[in-house]
Structures are given as structure tokens and as C-alpha cells.
Design an enzyme around this catalytic site. Structure first.
Site, PDB file in Angstrom:
ATOM      1  N   GLU A 109      23.195  44.021 -29.355  1.00  0.00           N
ATOM      2  CA  GLU A 109      24.300  44.612 -28.583  1.00  0.00           C
ATOM      3  C   GLU A 109      25.530  43.712 -28.484  1.00  0.00           C
ATOM      4  O   GLU A 109      26.149  43.616 -27.412  1.00  0.00           O
ATOM      5  CB  GLU A 109      23.807  45.011 -27.185  1.00  0.00           C
ATOM      6  N   GLU A 148      16.363  50.817 -29.450  1.00  0.00           N
ATOM      7  CA  GLU A 148      16.255  50.947 -27.992  1.00  0.00           C
ATOM      8  C   GLU A 148      16.590  52.382 -27.629  1.00  0.00           C
ATOM      9  O   GLU A 148      17.694  52.853 -27.906  1.00  0.00           O
ATOM     10  CB  GLU A 148      17.201  49.998 -27.236  1.00  0.00           C
TER      11      GLU A 148
END
Length: 507
Positions: free
Chosen positions: A173, A292
């Protein structure tokens, strides 16, 4: 009664069922590791400190690959802290989750746990505060047989044979301002490219996942993927996707339709990958790692829990985002699994985040019991039953009005066909909260089939859509037999209960 029709033809398929689609995630966050999978001194702990009650549930649930050790945690992690004698490992501050990391559990422990759980490892590296040198050193430590500094250190630390980890994430991320070491797309793209080259010089058999957008709502979504892949297309094998959804303001209809957004998100990333491939005249195919995904009440975390954690000081493994899942959540998770399966030709890896306690399908209490959350069941059924080829479905359904997505199909479905056994498995959700659905499945080219098993997850007798599984009532919500499902004149006919996720096995 609302009606729906699904048409299936054995010759219309999407691709093979990727076994890595049924992955999960273990991060050094909250109680996922400590008092989750690892709790020395627990009555059910083995000699390594692994909770065998949790292990049994993990094996039952059936994840095939586990991403580790993060997540946001990895962007400040020094992997060397988690190897060597435990008594000599440093205690660190984890800035990602404002906690103390003891490093009592590290790479060797996770490898041993993964072998006990019979799962493949997906190892993430730190490209937030670290870079090329640390990444290639970790690959050498984990995968090189011996005769070099890092591989011989692994052997001295008790692992004579290489770990042979094939799947690696190039950070986490890094498009997000919350991430330690946040970068622009150009900064990350170049770093990912050079890191990937260095890692593959150590072991050219590994597969690499580049960081994609943290969610579809990111202001850089689309341009991030395009820029990163323009730099690193030839060096990587996958680009990641992350997405979390919640029921907002009691809008259950929109929440139950969130798989519409999952579909659009995946389709957008595929389009970007293929645009870069065409523009760069690349011959290889980059695919997607949706590493995710889950239901998560992140507003509750952002509004209250994060502030509470920060105010309470630096602690070891505090309780963190331990959402308790209800029937509605489980049906939504079932539709997400359907979406992933429908895109299995390009989404080749997926990881439900996380495995235990932290928004996990499995919950455990320190010194106490472990149990299945409602969301355990759709994952377990699909991981076990989806085999062979993914079928292309034609769906005609009554509609449900939603505030967020307009009118959507009342049913959401995916299906597989295993030619070796002749078995067809259909996974279908009824999004309607108060109405049953009269389902017909037309079968073409399948021969003579009958319904050999039909199960559904729905509102239990005496419960409602918010019913949950708790330590004192761990089986309140589970898969139950579907009363009405049969083959009539060559077509399957079934009545789907309101708010349900159903599995139909045909053979």
C-alpha cells in the site's frame, strides 16, 4: 415470489480454478499472531507454541496460501529481527499500529507454522523504509541452499534446507499517505523494478507482486497502476488489489450489492494492465493478486479504535479491529468469493484479510476457546468444492433497488465444472432480505445430473440478519441443508431462502 434463471453450458468456461484464489493473511497486528496462531502456555499449544485448536480450524477452512508479515506492519519491519535465538531478538516499536513488537514470532516460526497448516507462503518485503539490498538478502536467506553469508546464517539458525518461498510481495500500500515510506507512483515503480531485478538475480524461479491501489476510491487509482507497470511490467508477475467494505448507515441493500463494485474494480485493473501491455508491446501476461479483501467496519476503527490505541500507550498485541460478523456479513463475503471466482482467469491470487481475530473468520480468546465466525463458512465451502473449470454463467434475475448501485440482480452466482468427476458446483447468493427466490438452473452438455448436496447459510430459526457466532454460541450460524432442491425435466429447481448463500452440488 421473485424468480431467477441461470444457464450453464459445459463448453462456455472462463478458465481453470486457481488454487491460490483461496488465500488468507497473517499480519503482526493486534492478536492475529500473538494469542491467535501463537500462544505458548495455552492449554492447546504444542511444543512450538502453536495453538492446535486454531490450527485445526485453519486446516478445516482450507486456505491455500498465506500472506505474511503484513500489511502496514511490513513497511517498517526489519526481517532480521525475527530470526536467530528468540532471547536475543530486539523489541521494537511498530509505528503502523502503535504497538510493541517482541519478535518472539518471526520467519522461522512462520515457516514451521505454515508447514503445519499445509499452506504456501506469500512473503512481503519492506519497501517503505528499506530497499533493494534488504530484499535480495532476504531471498538469499530464505531460498539459497548454502555457502553464502545469508544462507549459512539460516542454517546456523536451525534451518538446514531452504524455505523455497516462491511468492513475494514488493511492499504494501505504498500509494497510501498513511503508509510508512509512502511514495509516488514513479518513485515506487522504479524501486519495484530494481528490487525485482535484484531478487530474481538471487532466485529466478520466484514470482513477484507489485503494489497496486489500496482501494478503488484512491485519487491515484488507475494512474498508479499504469505508471508502476510502465516501469516494472517485465519484472513482475502480478499487481495487487485491496478492498474493504462495510454496511454504512444501515443501508443493507447497498451493502449486499458491494460485489458489483468488486467486479468493476477488477475489470478496471485488468483494462489498465492490458493497456500497458499493448503500449509496451509486452508478450508476457501480468495478472492480479487481490491480496487484501474483506468486510471491515473501518469507520469504527478510524473514529474510535485508532484513537484509543494511540491514547493507551505502546502495548503488546492489543485487541484491534476484532469485528464480530453476522449473517449479512457472511452473505456479502460469499458474493465477494463469487466475484473472485468469476474473474479467476485474471485474479490468480486472493487473500482474505486476516485469518484470526483481526477481522478474521476465526476467533480465539487468550487461554480460552477458538471458534468459527459466520464468514468462515462461505470460504470453507468454496475452497473445498471449487475444482476444475470456472463456468461462464448467463443470469436472468429479478432486481433489487439500491441507493449506491441502482437496480442489481437479486441473485449473485458463480459455478465450476470438474470434468474428471463430472461434478458441477453452483455458489449462489440471494440478496433479498425478506423474500425467497425461485431459482431455475438450465444445464447444457452436462449429461444426466442430480442434486447430491444442497446447503445454505441463512438467518437461523429464531434469529435475524444480525445474528452472530460468539464464544458462548459458536454454532448459531452455520451451513444447513437446503430443503427444496431437485432436478426436474433436466433443470435444477431450488428455492433460495431470504438473505442466503447457497451451495448446490450436482453429479
Amino acid at each position: 415470489m421473485p424468480q431467477s434463471r441461470i444457464t450453464i453450458d459445459r463448453d462456455f468456461t472462463i478458465g481453470d480454478v486457481p488454487r491460490r484464489l483461496f488465500g488468507s493473511f497473517v499480519e503482526h497486528m493486534g492478536r492475529c499472531v500473538y494469542t491467535g496462531i501463537f500462544e505458548p502456555g495455552h492449554p492447546r499449544a504444542d511444543e512450538r507454541g502453536f495453538r492446535t485448536d486454531v490450527l485445526e480450524l485453519v486446516r478445516e477452512m482450507g486456505p491455500t496460501v498465506i500472506r505474511y508479515p503484513g500489511g502496514n506492519f511490513v513497511s517498517g519491519y526489519q526481517w532480521e529481527d525475527g530470526v536467530g535465538p528468540v532471547a536475543e531478538r530486539p523489541v521494537r516499536m511498530d509505528g503502523a499500529w502503535h504497538t510493541i513488537e517482541t519478535n518472539a514470532f518471526g520467519l522461522h516460526e512462520f515457516v514451521d507454522w505454515a508447514r503445519a497448516a499445509d499452506v504456501e507462503i506469500m512473503e512481503a518485503i519492506n519497501l517503505g523504509t528499506r530497499g533493494v539490498e534488504e530484499a535480495r538478502s532476504l531471498v538469499e536467506y530464505a531460498n539459497h541452499p548454502g555457502g553464502t553469508y545469508w544462507s549459512d546464517l539460516r542454517r546456523r539458525n536451525g534451518a538446514e534446507q531452504p524455505f523455497d518461498i516462491k511468492l513475494w510481495c514488493l511492499g504494501n500500500e505504498l500509494d497510501g499517505p498513511w503508509q510508512i515510506g509512502h511514495k509516488t507512483a514513479a518513485e515506487y515503480g522504479r524501486l519495484a523494478q530494481e528490487t525485482a531485478k535484484a531478487m530474481k538475480l538471487v532466485d529466478d524461479s520466484i514470482e513477484l507482486v507489485a503494489v497496486g491501489s489500496s482501494n478503488r476510491g484512491m485519487p491515484t487509482f488507475g494512474t498508479w497502476e499504469h505508471t508502476v507497470l510502465t516501469h516494472a511490467y517485465d519484472e513482475v508477475d502480478y499487481i495487487s488489489m485491496h478492498a474493504y467494505y462495510r454496511e454504512a448507515d444501515g443501508d443493507a441493500a447497498s451493502f449486499l450489492a458491494e460485489a458489483v463494485d468488486v467486479d468493476a474494480f477488477i475489470d478496471g485493473v485488468i483494462a489498465t494492465i492490458d493497456a500497458v501491455k499493448a503500449a509496451g508491446k509486452h508478450t508476457k501476461q501480468v495478472n492480479i493478486s487481490f491480496d487484501e479483501w474483506n468486510v471491515w467496519d473501518f469507520d469504527r476503527y478510524n473514529d474510535a479504535e485508532a484513537a484509543e490505541i494511540a491514547a493507551s500507550g505502546w502495548r503488546e498485541h492489543p485487541r484491534l479491529i476484532e469485528d464480530t460478523y453476522n449473517v449479512t456479513d457472511a452473505v456479502v463475503v460469499g458474493t465477494f468469493l463469487n466475484s473472485l471466482l468469476r474473474h479467476g482467469d485474471r485474479v490468480r491470487i486472493a487473500n482474505q484479510a486476516q485469518l484470526v481475530n483481526v477481522i478474521g473468520p476465526i476467533r480465539s480468546e487468550p487461554g480460552g476457546a477458538a471458534w468459527r465466525q459466520t464468514t468462515f463458512w462461505p470460504f470453507e465451502r468454496m475452497a473445498r468444492l471449487a475444482r476444475g473449470r470456472i463456468l461462464q454463467l448467463a443470469v436472468s434475475s429479478s432486481q433489487i433497488a439500491t441507493n449506491r448501485y441502482g437496480d442489481v440482480d437479486s441473485v449473485d452466482a458463480a459455478a465450476t465444472y470438474d470434468e474428471s468427476t463430472g461434478r458441477v458446483v453452483v455458489f449462489v447468493a440471494n440478496r433479498a432480505i425478506d423474500e425467497s427466490n425461485d431459482l431455475t438452473i438450465e444445464l447444457h452438455g452436462m449429461g444426466s445430473l442430480r442434486v447430491v448436496n444442497a446447503e445454505t447459510l441463512t438467518i437461523p430459526e429464531g434469529g435475524d440478519r444480525l445474528t452472530t457466532n460468539l464464544e458462548g454460541s459458536p454454532d448459531a450460524v452455520h451451513m444447513v441443508p437446503l430443503a427444496a432442491a431437485e432436478v426436474v425435466d433436466g433443470a435444477v429447481r431450488a428455492t433460495l431462502p431470504p438473505l442466503s448463500w447457497t451451495v448446490l452440488e450436482l453429479a
